[in-house]
Scaffold this motif. Structure first.
Motif, short mmCIF file in Angstrom:
data_model
loop_
_atom_site.label_atom_id
_atom_site.label_comp_id
_atom_site.label_asym_id
_atom_site.label_seq_id
_atom_site.Cartn_x
_atom_site.Cartn_y
_atom_site.Cartn_z
N LEU A 56 0.83 -1.21 0.00
CA LEU A 56 0.00 0.00 0.00
C LEU A 56 0.86 1.26 0.00
O LEU A 56 0.41 2.32 -0.42
N LEU A 57 2.09 1.15 0.48
CA LEU A 57 2.99 2.30 0.44
C LEU A 57 3.30 2.74 -0.99
O LEU A 57 3.68 3.88 -1.22
N LEU A 58 3.13 1.83 -1.93
CA LEU A 58 3.37 2.17 -3.34
C LEU A 58 2.32 3.16 -3.87
O LEU A 58 2.54 3.78 -4.91
N LEU A 59 1.21 3.29 -3.15
CA LEU A 59 0.15 4.20 -3.59
C LEU A 59 0.43 5.65 -3.22
O LEU A 59 -0.23 6.57 -3.71
N LEU A 60 1.39 5.87 -2.34
CA LEU A 60 1.73 7.23 -1.94
C LEU A 60 2.47 7.93 -3.07
O LEU A 60 3.17 7.30 -3.85
N PRO A 61 2.32 9.25 -3.14
CA PRO A 61 3.06 9.96 -4.19
C PRO A 61 4.56 9.97 -3.88
O PRO A 61 4.97 9.97 -2.72
N GLY A 62 5.36 9.96 -4.92
CA GLY A 62 6.80 10.00 -4.75
C GLY A 62 7.49 8.98 -5.63
O GLY A 62 6.85 8.14 -6.26
N PRO A 63 8.80 9.04 -5.66
CA PRO A 63 9.55 8.11 -6.51
C PRO A 63 9.55 6.69 -5.94
O PRO A 63 9.38 6.47 -4.74
N LEU A 64 9.78 5.73 -6.84
CA LEU A 64 9.75 4.32 -6.46
C LEU A 64 10.80 3.99 -5.41
O LEU A 64 10.55 3.21 -4.49
N TRP A 65 11.99 4.58 -5.51
CA TRP A 65 13.04 4.27 -4.55
C TRP A 65 12.62 4.64 -3.14
O TRP A 65 13.00 3.99 -2.17
N MET A 66 11.83 5.71 -3.00
CA MET A 66 11.37 6.12 -1.68
C MET A 66 10.38 5.10 -1.12
O MET A 66 10.42 4.76 0.06
N HIS A 67 9.48 4.59 -1.97
CA HIS A 67 8.51 3.58 -1.53
C HIS A 67 9.24 2.32 -1.09
O HIS A 67 8.92 1.74 -0.03
N LEU A 68 10.20 1.89 -1.89
CA LEU A 68 10.94 0.67 -1.56
C LEU A 68 11.76 0.86 -0.29
O LEU A 68 11.89 -0.06 0.52
#
Length: 127
Positions: A56-68
């Motif tokens: 679900l963190l992947l749904l937040l705005p921002g770059p992929l590296w930040m989600h990972l």
């Protein structure tokens, strides 16, 4: 009707969630907690279900590296503590089902006994 040797699907889900099983299934519990593949099953039960909420963190705005990175900051300590508490968890579940908590490390004791016997034979202390 013969007694069940494995839990029903509902009993299994309740068992995974922390409930105890009825006494006729004690042998199954012992095999589940101490038998072959027990560590693998334990890790899968704790680490796999967490992946979906972390996604679900992947749904937040921002770059992929930040989600990972956010996912890793949560998942890596979870994996570390899951492995670290394996022995404590096994002992707790054995006690919960009325079994001897010393059964949690029977395989390790067997290996140590073999090593001890080899040591004593090598250095002349065993018959």
């Amino acid at each position: 009707m013969p007694a069940r040797t494995t839990p029903t699907p509902v009993q299994r889900i309740r068992y995974i969630c922390g409930k105890s099983l009825p006494p006729p299934l004690t042998d199954w519990v012992l095999a589940d907690l101490t038998g072959p593949g027990a560590t693998r099953r334990y890790l899968l039960r704790f680490l796999v279900p967490v992946i979906a909420p972390l996604c679900l963190l992947l749904l937040l705005p921002g770059p992929l590296w930040m989600h990972l990175s956010m996912m890793g900051l949560l998942y890596i300590p979870l994996a570390y503590f899951t492995v670290a508490l394996l022995y404590v968890y096994r002992r707790h579940r054995l006690v919960q089902h009325g079994l001897d908590p010393d059964l949690a490390d029977v395989a390790q004791r067997r290996r140590r006994a073999g090593d001890r016997l080899a040591y004593e034979r090598r250095y002349g202390r065993a018959a």
